[in-house]
Scaffold this active site. Structure first.
Site, short mmCIF file in Angstrom:
data_model
loop_
_atom_site.label_atom_id
_atom_site.label_comp_id
_atom_site.label_asym_id
_atom_site.label_seq_id
_atom_site.Cartn_x
_atom_site.Cartn_y
_atom_site.Cartn_z
N ILE A 76 13.38 -24.66 -26.52
CA ILE A 76 14.02 -23.65 -27.37
C ILE A 76 14.44 -22.51 -26.46
CG2 ILE A 76 13.75 -22.12 -29.36
CD1 ILE A 76 11.35 -23.99 -30.22
N GLU A 77 15.76 -22.42 -26.23
CA GLU A 77 16.27 -21.40 -25.31
C GLU A 77 16.54 -20.09 -26.04
OE1 GLU A 77 19.53 -23.33 -23.23
OE2 GLU A 77 18.11 -24.59 -22.13
N GLU A 106 7.41 -29.29 -23.74
CA GLU A 106 5.99 -29.63 -23.61
C GLU A 106 5.11 -28.56 -24.25
OE1 GLU A 106 8.35 -29.60 -21.34
OE2 GLU A 106 7.85 -30.82 -19.58
N CYS A 149 7.62 -28.68 -15.88
CA CYS A 149 7.70 -27.57 -14.92
C CYS A 149 6.29 -27.07 -14.59
CB CYS A 149 8.55 -26.44 -15.48
SG CYS A 149 7.70 -25.43 -16.72
N CYS A 199 4.31 -25.43 -17.48
CA CYS A 199 3.81 -26.42 -18.44
C CYS A 199 2.63 -27.19 -17.85
CB CYS A 199 4.92 -27.38 -18.85
SG CYS A 199 6.14 -26.61 -19.93
N1 THU Z 1 12.67 -27.61 -19.78
C1 THU Z 1 11.73 -28.22 -20.56
O1 THU Z 1 11.87 -28.27 -21.79
N2 THU Z 1 10.65 -28.74 -19.95
C2 THU Z 1 10.39 -28.67 -18.60
O2 THU Z 1 9.31 -28.99 -18.16
C3 THU Z 1 11.42 -28.18 -17.71
C4 THU Z 1 12.55 -27.46 -18.34
C5 THU Z 1 13.85 -27.01 -20.42
C6 THU Z 1 13.88 -25.52 -20.38
C7 THU Z 1 15.36 -25.24 -20.48
O3 THU Z 1 15.71 -25.18 -21.85
C8 THU Z 1 16.02 -26.45 -19.87
O4 THU Z 1 15.02 -27.45 -19.77
C9 THU Z 1 16.62 -26.20 -18.50
O5 THU Z 1 15.70 -25.62 -17.66
#
Ligand code: THU
Length: 124
Positions: free
Chosen positions: A41-42, A53, A84, A87
């Site tokens: 969710i940005e 996650e 990442c 997470c």
């Molecule tokens: N993103 C994730 O949902 N999980 C991760 O572990 C790495 C990144 C998402 C965050 C952002 O919305 C998009 O991927 C690009 O970074």
């Protein structure tokens, strides 16, 4: 494992990612067999973004779960979606020995332990 990955893949539909265009889905399996999904969710203030996650984990934890067997993560069929660093640490708090399932499709799963992805993680 295949089922969990497919739940993660399907969850991507609800991703809110107008800035990156990347749709990530996650599905976490609790110790007692419940599944919670999550998406990225940005936010216009980029740093307020939450990954798929952690969304899945937050849903499960706020429903009372504390121990997890596995999480599957998918960003579709092109790139492997590895969690990442934030997470990894977030999940390590609860279940360092859980499995992290990734891959480009449910026929070619890649399975690692969280400890492989975050060796010697921080825990008070
Ligand atoms: N993103 C994730 O949902 N999980 C991760 O572990 C790495 C990144 C998402 C965050 C952002 O919305 C998009 O991927 C690009 O970074």
């Amino acid at each position: 494992m295949k089922e969990l990955y497919e739940a993660a893949y399907a969850a991507r539909e609800n991703a809110y990612s107008p800035f990156s265009g990347i749709k990530v889905g996650a599905a976490v399996l609790t110790e007692d067999g419940n599944v919670y999904t999550g998406v990225n969710i940005e936010n216009s203030s980029y740093g307020a973004t939450i990954c798929a996650e952690r969304t899945a984990f937050v849903k499960a934890i706020s429903e009372g779960h504390r121990k997890f067997k596995a999480i599957a993560v998918s960003s579709g069929n092109v790139n492997e979606a590895l969690p990442c660093g934030i997470c990894r640490q977030f999940m390590y708090e609860f279940s360092p020995d859980m499995l992290v399932i990734t891959g480009l499709d449910s026929e070619h799963l890649i399975v690692r332990t969280l400890e492989e992805l975050l060796p010697k993680g921080f825990k008070l």
